[in-house]
Design a protein around this motif. Structure first.
Motif, PDB file in Angstrom:
ATOM      1  N   GLU A  63       0.796  -1.226   0.000  1.00 58.06           N
ATOM      2  CA  GLU A  63       0.000   0.000   0.000  1.00 58.06           C
ATOM      3  C   GLU A  63       0.832   1.281   0.000  1.00 58.06           C
ATOM      4  O   GLU A  63       0.501   2.247  -0.704  1.00 58.06           O
ATOM      5  CB  GLU A  63      -0.976   0.006   1.183  1.00 58.06           C
ATOM      6  CG  GLU A  63      -0.333   0.001   2.553  1.00 58.06           C
ATOM      7  CD  GLU A  63      -1.396   0.034   3.644  1.00 58.06           C
ATOM      8  OE1 GLU A  63      -1.825   1.140   3.997  1.00 58.06           O
ATOM      9  OE2 GLU A  63      -1.786  -1.022   4.127  1.00 58.06           O
ATOM     10  N   GLU A  64       1.927   1.335   0.734  1.00 64.53           N
ATOM     11  CA  GLU A  64       2.716   2.561   0.806  1.00 64.53           C
ATOM     12  C   GLU A  64       3.402   2.861  -0.529  1.00 64.53           C
ATOM     13  O   GLU A  64       3.584   4.022  -0.893  1.00 64.53           O
ATOM     14  CB  GLU A  64       3.762   2.442   1.915  1.00 64.53           C
ATOM     15  CG  GLU A  64       3.155   2.450   3.315  1.00 64.53           C
ATOM     16  CD  GLU A  64       4.241   2.438   4.384  1.00 64.53           C
ATOM     17  OE1 GLU A  64       5.443   2.522   4.022  1.00 64.53           O
ATOM     18  OE2 GLU A  64       3.898   2.351   5.573  1.00 64.53           O
ATOM     19  N   ARG A  65       3.755   1.825  -1.267  1.00 71.04           N
ATOM     20  CA  ARG A  65       4.484   2.015  -2.515  1.00 71.04           C
ATOM     21  C   ARG A  65       3.609   2.565  -3.639  1.00 71.04           C
ATOM     22  O   ARG A  65       4.117   3.199  -4.561  1.00 71.04           O
ATOM     23  CB  ARG A  65       5.097   0.686  -2.977  1.00 71.04           C
ATOM     24  CG  ARG A  65       6.176   0.152  -2.044  1.00 71.04           C
ATOM     25  CD  ARG A  65       6.811  -1.082  -2.661  1.00 71.04           C
ATOM     26  NE  ARG A  65       7.927  -1.572  -1.873  1.00 71.04           N
ATOM     27  CZ  ARG A  65       8.769  -2.503  -2.277  1.00 71.04           C
ATOM     28  NH1 ARG A  65       8.626  -3.025  -3.497  1.00 71.04           N
ATOM     29  NH2 ARG A  65       9.760  -2.910  -1.512  1.00 71.04           N
ATOM     30  N   ILE A  66       2.320   2.276  -3.601  1.00 72.62           N
ATOM     31  CA  ILE A  66       1.461   2.664  -4.720  1.00 72.62           C
ATOM     32  C   ILE A  66       0.414   3.703  -4.321  1.00 72.62           C
ATOM     33  O   ILE A  66      -0.520   3.961  -5.080  1.00 72.62           O
ATOM     34  CB  ILE A  66       0.763   1.428  -5.327  1.00 72.62           C
ATOM     35  CG1 ILE A  66      -0.171   0.776  -4.300  1.00 72.62           C
ATOM     36  CG2 ILE A  66       1.784   0.425  -5.826  1.00 72.62           C
ATOM     37  CD1 ILE A  66      -1.015  -0.334  -4.882  1.00 72.62           C
ATOM     38  N   ASN A  67       0.587   4.326  -3.171  1.00 68.57           N
ATOM     39  CA  ASN A  67      -0.406   5.275  -2.678  1.00 68.57           C
ATOM     40  C   ASN A  67      -0.192   6.666  -3.281  1.00 68.57           C
ATOM     41  O   ASN A  67       0.005   7.656  -2.574  1.00 68.57           O
ATOM     42  CB  ASN A  67      -0.342   5.335  -1.141  1.00 68.57           C
ATOM     43  CG  ASN A  67      -1.504   6.115  -0.574  1.00 68.57           C
ATOM     44  OD1 ASN A  67      -2.541   6.302  -1.220  1.00 68.57           O
ATOM     45  ND2 ASN A  67      -1.345   6.587   0.659  1.00 68.57           N
ATOM     46  N   ARG A  68      -0.220   6.742  -4.615  1.00 71.32           N
ATOM     47  CA  ARG A  68      -0.056   8.022  -5.299  1.00 71.32           C
ATOM     48  C   ARG A  68      -0.552   7.902  -6.736  1.00 71.32           C
ATOM     49  O   ARG A  68      -0.758   6.800  -7.244  1.00 71.32           O
ATOM     50  CB  ARG A  68       1.410   8.460  -5.278  1.00 71.32           C
ATOM     51  CG  ARG A  68       2.390   7.459  -5.859  1.00 71.32           C
ATOM     52  CD  ARG A  68       3.814   7.982  -5.734  1.00 71.32           C
ATOM     53  NE  ARG A  68       4.786   7.131  -6.382  1.00 71.32           N
ATOM     54  CZ  ARG A  68       5.421   6.138  -5.762  1.00 71.32           C
ATOM     55  NH1 ARG A  68       5.162   5.880  -4.492  1.00 71.32           N
ATOM     56  NH2 ARG A  68       6.308   5.402  -6.417  1.00 71.32           N
ATOM     57  N   ARG A  69      -0.705   9.055  -7.385  1.00 68.53           N
ATOM     58  CA  ARG A  69      -1.239   9.071  -8.746  1.00 68.53           C
ATOM     59  C   ARG A  69      -0.173   8.877  -9.811  1.00 68.53           C
ATOM     60  O   ARG A  69      -0.461   8.409 -10.902  1.00 68.53           O
ATOM     61  CB  ARG A  69      -1.981  10.383  -9.006  1.00 68.53           C
ATOM     62  CG  ARG A  69      -3.288  10.534  -8.223  1.00 68.53           C
ATOM     63  CD  ARG A  69      -3.883  11.916  -8.462  1.00 68.53           C
ATOM     64  NE  ARG A  69      -4.004  12.186  -9.892  1.00 68.53           N
ATOM     65  CZ  ARG A  69      -3.735  13.354 -10.456  1.00 68.53           C
ATOM     66  NH1 ARG A  69      -3.288  14.370  -9.714  1.00 68.53           N
ATOM     67  NH2 ARG A  69      -3.887  13.534 -11.757  1.00 68.53           N
ATOM     68  N   ASP A  70       1.047   9.272  -9.527  1.00 69.45           N
ATOM     69  CA  ASP A  70       2.123   9.097 -10.501  1.00 69.45           C
ATOM     70  C   ASP A  70       3.020   7.942 -10.053  1.00 69.45           C
ATOM     71  O   ASP A  70       3.492   7.928  -8.921  1.00 69.45           O
ATOM     72  CB  ASP A  70       2.945  10.381 -10.657  1.00 69.45           C
ATOM     73  CG  ASP A  70       3.577  10.813  -9.349  1.00 69.45           C
ATOM     74  OD1 ASP A  70       2.845  10.859  -8.332  1.00 69.45           O
ATOM     75  OD2 ASP A  70       4.790  11.093  -9.344  1.00 69.45           O
ATOM     76  N   ILE A  71       3.217   6.997 -10.941  1.00 69.74           N
ATOM     77  CA  ILE A  71       4.025   5.817 -10.636  1.00 69.74           C
ATOM     78  C   ILE A  71       5.192   5.769 -11.609  1.00 69.74           C
ATOM     79  O   ILE A  71       5.011   5.797 -12.829  1.00 69.74           O
ATOM     80  CB  ILE A  71       3.208   4.515 -10.776  1.00 69.74           C
ATOM     81  CG1 ILE A  71       1.941   4.560  -9.902  1.00 69.74           C
ATOM     82  CG2 ILE A  71       4.065   3.303 -10.433  1.00 69.74           C
ATOM     83  CD1 ILE A  71       2.194   4.489  -8.429  1.00 69.74           C
ATOM     84  N   PHE A  72       6.401   5.711 -11.056  1.00 71.47           N
ATOM     85  CA  PHE A  72       7.602   5.581 -11.887  1.00 71.47           C
ATOM     86  C   PHE A  72       8.309   4.289 -11.509  1.00 71.47           C
ATOM     87  O   PHE A  72       8.492   3.978 -10.328  1.00 71.47           O
ATOM     88  CB  PHE A  72       8.553   6.758 -11.685  1.00 71.47           C
ATOM     89  CG  PHE A  72       9.826   6.624 -12.482  1.00 71.47           C
ATOM     90  CD1 PHE A  72       9.868   6.990 -13.824  1.00 71.47           C
ATOM     91  CD2 PHE A  72      10.978   6.098 -11.900  1.00 71.47           C
ATOM     92  CE1 PHE A  72      11.034   6.850 -14.567  1.00 71.47           C
ATOM     93  CE2 PHE A  72      12.147   5.956 -12.627  1.00 71.47           C
ATOM     94  CZ  PHE A  72      12.176   6.334 -13.968  1.00 71.47           C
ATOM     95  N   GLY A  73       8.689   3.526 -12.521  1.00 70.12           N
ATOM     96  CA  GLY A  73       9.412   2.289 -12.255  1.00 70.12           C
ATOM     97  C   GLY A  73       9.788   1.604 -13.548  1.00 70.12           C
ATOM     98  O   GLY A  73       9.577   2.127 -14.643  1.00 70.12           O
ATOM     99  N   SER A  74      10.355   0.414 -13.425  1.00 65.20           N
ATOM    100  CA  SER A  74      10.795  -0.354 -14.589  1.00 65.20           C
ATOM    101  C   SER A  74       9.750  -1.422 -14.904  1.00 65.20           C
ATOM    102  O   SER A  74       9.615  -2.391 -14.166  1.00 65.20           O
ATOM    103  CB  SER A  74      12.150  -1.009 -14.319  1.00 65.20           C
ATOM    104  OG  SER A  74      13.120  -0.028 -13.983  1.00 65.20           O
ATOM    105  N   SER A  75       9.026  -1.228 -15.995  1.00 64.11           N
ATOM    106  CA  SER A  75       8.040  -2.228 -16.403  1.00 64.11           C
ATOM    107  C   SER A  75       8.770  -3.485 -16.832  1.00 64.11           C
ATOM    108  O   SER A  75       9.784  -3.403 -17.529  1.00 64.11           O
ATOM    109  CB  SER A  75       7.193  -1.697 -17.558  1.00 64.11           C
ATOM    110  OG  SER A  75       6.227  -2.650 -17.952  1.00 64.11           O
TER     111      SER A  75
END
Length: 434
Positions: A63-75
């Motif tokens: 939950e803490e990792r994805i609790n935002r509207r903008d997600i940056f990472g390596s697909s």
């Protein structure tokens, strides 16, 4: 912001990633009497863990990792195409809030040593930014073009998604629900680095080849099966290109390869003995009998008492084909049929032999959450690498098989098309001798 409940006639409980633990008590309202008494603590259903609470535990860890509207990472890279509303479907990239080598998050054929809880965690980390799109790729927009570039990559790609709202993880109060990652409506998607696209992929995508031809060329060039599935889903294969729902793509690719391998092994000599193989994987038992006869294939499947779709009196379901292939679609065993068939055909092709094949699948209570048809593909493949023995007669092989399965062998024999056909032919033979 706290969670919210959306109570529909289907009793679906939707939770925001911040749903307080107190809402877990509401699960009692939507489950059987047995679940209400158990509350996930007593494991009265016989499963090793509560499939409902397991999903909430996974949701809590991310939950803490994805609790935002903008997600940056390596697909990994990964995309998903839904089937609901076809020909207007939901499509989008899957991006975890993690940078670096994330390929393990979406590599089903490499999950042979993973547990069900590991798979649930992997799927929950992949955030989907979804948008509506027409399956006709000619009507695509810029974002779809970016999604297609992502699909062609063979390495993780740094990506960024901007969502309309914070992603929501749907947790269904049902043991039947497949693992679904958090998602929200996509506002924008951007690749922040160049994807690694093989020259052979460029050649296939830019050439006007039939989808079947493109699939087989990529397969024979040793591209990962799920990479081919991704390309088909993204509308990158075929002459009249369209987006293909992920679930359909999996079956289409496995069926296409299976048909081609079947035609190939029909030119080989049959094996010399009756052979038995076995492996247990993620709570599924897989046994395979090969007979020294011309090609035919059958999948016999049963969900044991206490399993996801089990009942007090387990029923055997099946689908089958002879050398001409299956008629229509595998209505009873569905996608499992094509996954199991392909794994056995690959083994026979490697040996340059043909055989009459029966695959037995027993689903036990240990398979507490459905994780996808890939586990059947891997389970049967591992079984083919684990021989139990070779026998002079079918009866000897069946006697050994009895020791590996829980359901009485007679139940399988009553249902099996191949064994009934063989029995009838034997009777006809003896009648002619009289």
């Amino acid at each position: 912001m706290g969670g919210y409940l959306n109570l529909s006639q289907t009793a679906t409980l939707r939770i925001d990633i911040n749903t307080p633990p107190r809402y877990l008590k509401l699960m009692e309202l939507f489950n059987s009497k047995l679940c209400a008494i158990c509350k996930g603590r007593k494991l009265l259903c016989g499963r090793p863990t509560c499939p409902i609470l397991e999903r909430f535990r996974v949701a809590k860890t991310i939950e803490e990792r994805i609790n935002r509207r903008d997600i940056f990472g390596s697909s990994p890279p990964s995309i998903f195409v839904g089937e609901y509303g076809y020909p207007k479907v939901r499509i989008g990239p899957l991006v975890p809030p993690i940078e670096g080598n994330t390929s393990h998050l979406d590599s089903p054929l490499k999950w042979e040593n993973k547990r069900i809880k590991d798979i649930l965690y992997y799927r929950s980390l992949l955030v989907m930014g979804e948008m509506k799109a027409d399956v006709n790729v000619r009507k695509s927009e810029r974002i779809l073009s970016e999604v297609q570039e992502l699909a062609m990559s063979v390495r993780p790609v740094d990506s960024e998604i901007l969502l309309k709202k914070r992603p929501i993880l749907k947790v269904l109060p049902s043991e039947f629900a497949p693992p679904v990652g958090p998602k929200a409506e996509l506002l924008d998607f951007e690749l922040t680095e160049n994807p690694k696209i093989p020259k052979r992929t460029d050649y296939i995508v830019n050439d006007e080849l039939k989808a079947e031809t493109a699939i087989m060329r990529l397969y024979n060039w040793s591209f990962d099966e799920y990479y081919i599935i991704r390309l088909l889903s993204a509308g990158l294969l075929g002459i009249n290109r369209k987006l293909v729902p992920t679930r359909w793509s999996i079956t289409a690719v496995q069926d296409t390869i299976g048909k081609r391998l079947r035609k190939e092994i029909l030119h080989y000599e049959p094996i010399n003995e009756f052979e038995l193989y076995f492996h247990e994987f993620l709570g599924n038992r897989y046994a395979v009998i090969l007979m020294p006869e011309t090609y035919a294939f059958e999948l016999l499947e049963v969900w044991l008492k206490g399993s996801l779709f089990g009942s007090d009196e387990p029923k055997v379901i099946h689908d089958y084909e002879d050398f001409r292939g299956i008629k229509g679609y595998a209505e009873e065993t569905t996608g499992a049929y094509y996954a199991a068939r392909l794994s056995v055909l690959e083994s026979l092709r490697q040996r340059r032999r043909q055989a009459r094949i029966i695959v037995f699948r027993e689903v036990t209570p240990k398979y507490y959450a459905p994780v996808g048809v890939w586990q059947i593909r891997v389970g049967v493949k591992k079984a083919m690498g684990n021989p139990v023995g070779r026998f002079n007669t079918l009866q000897e092989a069946l006697n050994e098989l009895k020791k590996l399965l829980e359901l009485k062998l007679e139940k399988y024999l009553e249902k099996s098309w191949i064994l009934q056909l063989r029995k009838q032919r034997t009777l006809d033979y003896y009648l002619k001798l009289r």
